[in-house]
Scaffold this motif. Structure first.
Motif, PDB file in Angstrom:
ATOM      1  N   SER A 225      44.995  13.894  94.027  1.00  0.00           N
ATOM      2  CA  SER A 225      44.546  15.132  93.389  1.00  0.00           C
ATOM      3  C   SER A 225      43.044  15.047  93.176  1.00  0.00           C
ATOM      4  O   SER A 225      42.510  13.967  92.939  1.00  0.00           O
ATOM      5  CB  SER A 225      45.244  15.321  92.045  1.00  0.00           C
ATOM      6  OG  SER A 225      46.635  15.422  92.207  1.00  0.00           O
ATOM      7  N   LYS A 226      42.390  16.194  93.271  1.00  0.00           N
ATOM      8  CA  LYS A 226      40.951  16.232  93.023  1.00  0.00           C
ATOM      9  C   LYS A 226      40.645  17.433  92.139  1.00  0.00           C
ATOM     10  O   LYS A 226      41.405  18.408  92.103  1.00  0.00           O
ATOM     11  CB  LYS A 226      40.158  16.289  94.317  1.00  0.00           C
ATOM     12  CG  LYS A 226      40.290  17.586  95.091  1.00  0.00           C
ATOM     13  CD  LYS A 226      39.394  17.574  96.302  1.00  0.00           C
ATOM     14  CE  LYS A 226      39.404  18.919  97.004  1.00  0.00           C
ATOM     15  NZ  LYS A 226      38.444  18.979  98.074  1.00  0.00           N
ATOM     16  N   LYS A 227      39.558  17.332  91.416  1.00  0.00           N
ATOM     17  CA  LYS A 227      39.168  18.407  90.513  1.00  0.00           C
ATOM     18  C   LYS A 227      38.205  19.355  91.214  1.00  0.00           C
ATOM     19  O   LYS A 227      37.195  18.927  91.769  1.00  0.00           O
ATOM     20  CB  LYS A 227      38.519  17.824  89.268  1.00  0.00           C
ATOM     21  CG  LYS A 227      38.640  18.695  88.057  1.00  0.00           C
ATOM     22  CD  LYS A 227      38.263  17.922  86.816  1.00  0.00           C
ATOM     23  CE  LYS A 227      38.850  18.608  85.603  1.00  0.00           C
ATOM     24  NZ  LYS A 227      38.556  17.883  84.377  1.00  0.00           N
ATOM     25  N   GLU A 228      38.569  20.639  91.230  1.00  0.00           N
ATOM     26  CA  GLU A 228      37.729  21.687  91.814  1.00  0.00           C
ATOM     27  C   GLU A 228      37.579  22.796  90.796  1.00  0.00           C
ATOM     28  O   GLU A 228      38.578  23.344  90.332  1.00  0.00           O
ATOM     29  CB  GLU A 228      38.364  22.256  93.089  1.00  0.00           C
ATOM     30  CG  GLU A 228      38.222  21.407  94.298  1.00  0.00           C
ATOM     31  CD  GLU A 228      38.766  22.089  95.547  1.00  0.00           C
ATOM     32  OE1 GLU A 228      39.277  23.228  95.467  1.00  0.00           O
ATOM     33  OE2 GLU A 228      38.686  21.467  96.616  1.00  0.00           O
ATOM     34  N   SER A 229      36.357  23.117  90.452  1.00  0.00           N
ATOM     35  CA  SER A 229      36.076  24.192  89.489  1.00  0.00           C
ATOM     36  C   SER A 229      36.861  24.010  88.186  1.00  0.00           C
ATOM     37  O   SER A 229      37.406  24.968  87.641  1.00  0.00           O
ATOM     38  CB  SER A 229      36.383  25.558  90.105  1.00  0.00           C
ATOM     39  OG  SER A 229      35.650  25.745  91.288  1.00  0.00           O
TER      40      SER A 229
ATOM     41  N   LEU B  22      28.317   9.489 101.518  1.00  0.00           N
ATOM     42  CA  LEU B  22      29.066  10.472 100.729  1.00  0.00           C
ATOM     43  C   LEU B  22      29.296   9.925  99.331  1.00  0.00           C
ATOM     44  O   LEU B  22      29.319   8.706  99.123  1.00  0.00           O
ATOM     45  CB  LEU B  22      30.445  10.737 101.359  1.00  0.00           C
ATOM     46  CG  LEU B  22      30.495  11.338 102.747  1.00  0.00           C
ATOM     47  CD1 LEU B  22      31.905  11.282 103.292  1.00  0.00           C
ATOM     48  CD2 LEU B  22      30.041  12.779 102.705  1.00  0.00           C
ATOM     49  N   ASP B  23      29.500  10.833  98.395  1.00  0.00           N
ATOM     50  CA  ASP B  23      29.940  10.421  97.078  1.00  0.00           C
ATOM     51  C   ASP B  23      31.371   9.895  97.182  1.00  0.00           C
ATOM     52  O   ASP B  23      32.057  10.106  98.193  1.00  0.00           O
ATOM     53  CB  ASP B  23      29.927  11.611  96.112  1.00  0.00           C
ATOM     54  CG  ASP B  23      28.515  12.055  95.758  1.00  0.00           C
ATOM     55  OD1 ASP B  23      27.619  11.190  95.748  1.00  0.00           O
ATOM     56  OD2 ASP B  23      28.328  13.261  95.499  1.00  0.00           O
ATOM     57  N   ASN B  24      31.817   9.250  96.130  1.00  0.00           N
ATOM     58  CA  ASN B  24      33.212   8.811  96.061  1.00  0.00           C
ATOM     59  C   ASN B  24      34.067  10.059  95.890  1.00  0.00           C
ATOM     60  O   ASN B  24      34.087  10.675  94.829  1.00  0.00           O
ATOM     61  CB  ASN B  24      33.388   7.853  94.887  1.00  0.00           C
ATOM     62  CG  ASN B  24      34.769   7.258  94.848  1.00  0.00           C
ATOM     63  OD1 ASN B  24      35.553   7.438  95.764  1.00  0.00           O
ATOM     64  ND2 ASN B  24      35.063   6.555  93.781  1.00  0.00           N
ATOM     65  N   CYS B  25      34.728  10.476  96.972  1.00  0.00           N
ATOM     66  CA  CYS B  25      35.482  11.727  96.962  1.00  0.00           C
ATOM     67  C   CYS B  25      36.608  11.638  97.990  1.00  0.00           C
ATOM     68  O   CYS B  25      36.585  10.794  98.874  1.00  0.00           O
ATOM     69  CB  CYS B  25      34.553  12.896  97.293  1.00  0.00           C
ATOM     70  SG  CYS B  25      33.757  12.747  98.904  1.00  0.00           S
ATOM     71  N   PRO B  26      37.614  12.515  97.871  1.00  0.00           N
ATOM     72  CA  PRO B  26      38.709  12.514  98.838  1.00  0.00           C
ATOM     73  C   PRO B  26      38.238  12.713 100.278  1.00  0.00           C
ATOM     74  O   PRO B  26      38.807  12.168 101.212  1.00  0.00           O
ATOM     75  CB  PRO B  26      39.593  13.677  98.395  1.00  0.00           C
ATOM     76  CG  PRO B  26      39.285  13.870  96.960  1.00  0.00           C
ATOM     77  CD  PRO B  26      37.841  13.488  96.808  1.00  0.00           C
TER      78      PRO B  26
ATOM     79  N   PHE C 231      36.786  11.363 106.450  1.00  0.00           N
ATOM     80  CA  PHE C 231      35.738  10.982 107.394  1.00  0.00           C
ATOM     81  C   PHE C 231      35.952   9.550 107.896  1.00  0.00           C
ATOM     82  O   PHE C 231      35.816   9.284 109.089  1.00  0.00           O
ATOM     83  CB  PHE C 231      34.351  11.131 106.759  1.00  0.00           C
ATOM     84  CG  PHE C 231      33.801  12.520 106.845  1.00  0.00           C
ATOM     85  CD1 PHE C 231      33.079  12.936 107.946  1.00  0.00           C
ATOM     86  CD2 PHE C 231      34.025  13.419 105.816  1.00  0.00           C
ATOM     87  CE1 PHE C 231      32.578  14.210 108.040  1.00  0.00           C
ATOM     88  CE2 PHE C 231      33.531  14.715 105.895  1.00  0.00           C
ATOM     89  CZ  PHE C 231      32.809  15.111 107.003  1.00  0.00           C
ATOM     90  N   ASP C 232      36.281   8.659 106.986  1.00  0.00           N
ATOM     91  CA  ASP C 232      36.494   7.271 107.355  1.00  0.00           C
ATOM     92  C   ASP C 232      37.626   7.147 108.378  1.00  0.00           C
ATOM     93  O   ASP C 232      37.499   6.468 109.385  1.00  0.00           O
ATOM     94  CB  ASP C 232      36.804   6.446 106.107  1.00  0.00           C
ATOM     95  CG  ASP C 232      36.984   4.977 106.418  1.00  0.00           C
ATOM     96  OD1 ASP C 232      36.076   4.378 107.057  1.00  0.00           O
ATOM     97  OD2 ASP C 232      38.027   4.414 106.029  1.00  0.00           O
ATOM     98  N   GLN C 233      38.724   7.838 108.134  1.00  0.00           N
ATOM     99  CA  GLN C 233      39.863   7.785 109.047  1.00  0.00           C
ATOM    100  C   GLN C 233      39.560   8.484 110.367  1.00  0.00           C
ATOM    101  O   GLN C 233      40.003   8.051 111.426  1.00  0.00           O
ATOM    102  CB  GLN C 233      41.082   8.422 108.395  1.00  0.00           C
ATOM    103  CG  GLN C 233      41.461   7.782 107.104  1.00  0.00           C
ATOM    104  CD  GLN C 233      42.789   7.111 107.147  1.00  0.00           C
ATOM    105  OE1 GLN C 233      43.612   7.409 107.993  1.00  0.00           O
ATOM    106  NE2 GLN C 233      43.009   6.225 106.214  1.00  0.00           N
ATOM    107  N   ALA C 234      38.811   9.556 110.315  1.00  0.00           N
ATOM    108  CA  ALA C 234      38.477  10.298 111.542  1.00  0.00           C
ATOM    109  C   ALA C 234      37.609   9.474 112.475  1.00  0.00           C
ATOM    110  O   ALA C 234      37.647   9.679 113.688  1.00  0.00           O
ATOM    111  CB  ALA C 234      37.767  11.609 111.184  1.00  0.00           C
ATOM    112  N   MET C 235      36.854   8.552 111.937  1.00  0.00           N
ATOM    113  CA  MET C 235      35.972   7.731 112.770  1.00  0.00           C
ATOM    114  C   MET C 235      36.720   6.610 113.480  1.00  0.00           C
ATOM    115  O   MET C 235      36.149   5.939 114.329  1.00  0.00           O
ATOM    116  CB  MET C 235      34.847   7.116 111.921  1.00  0.00           C
ATOM    117  CG  MET C 235      33.943   8.108 111.265  1.00  0.00           C
ATOM    118  SD  MET C 235      33.165   9.200 112.461  1.00  0.00           S
ATOM    119  CE  MET C 235      33.239  10.726 111.607  1.00  0.00           C
TER     120      MET C 235
END
Length: 94
Positions: A39-43, A80-84, A89-93
């Motif tokens: 889960s991530k916090k948005e707004s 990047l900041d520490n974020c989901p 991005f890490d997996q896509a590479m």
């Protein structure tokens, strides 16, 4: 011998070739694509992201990276900041 010790001796370490392969196994064999991954916090509100959401983001980033001409073996720096999104991005590479 305790039950835990005997169970650990019987456990065979899976041979994953990448973190992404491990993630795919988790998404499809341990959990399901509909299971909440994080889960991530948005707004100011918490938003759930499922394994399926993450896989879709990873696929989009991978397609974009390939469309830019990056190939296996090329080097990429991620700042990047520490974020989901970092996970994606890490997996896509890989």
């Amino acid at each position: 011998m305790s039950t835990i010790s005997s169970t650990l001796k019987e456990f065979k370490d899976p041979d994953y070739k990448s973190l992404h392969e491990f993630f795919l196994n988790s998404a499809h064999h341990i959990h399901s694509p509909e299971t909440v991954y994080l889960s991530k916090k948005e707004s100011g509100k918490w938003v759930d992201l499922t394994y399926g959401d993450m896989l879709a983001y990873i696929d989009c980033i991978s397609a974009w990276v390939c469309s830019r001409g990056l190939q296996k073996g090329d080097r990429v720096a991620l700042i990047l900041d520490n974020c989901p999104e970092y996970n994606c991005f890490d997996q896509a590479m890989q």
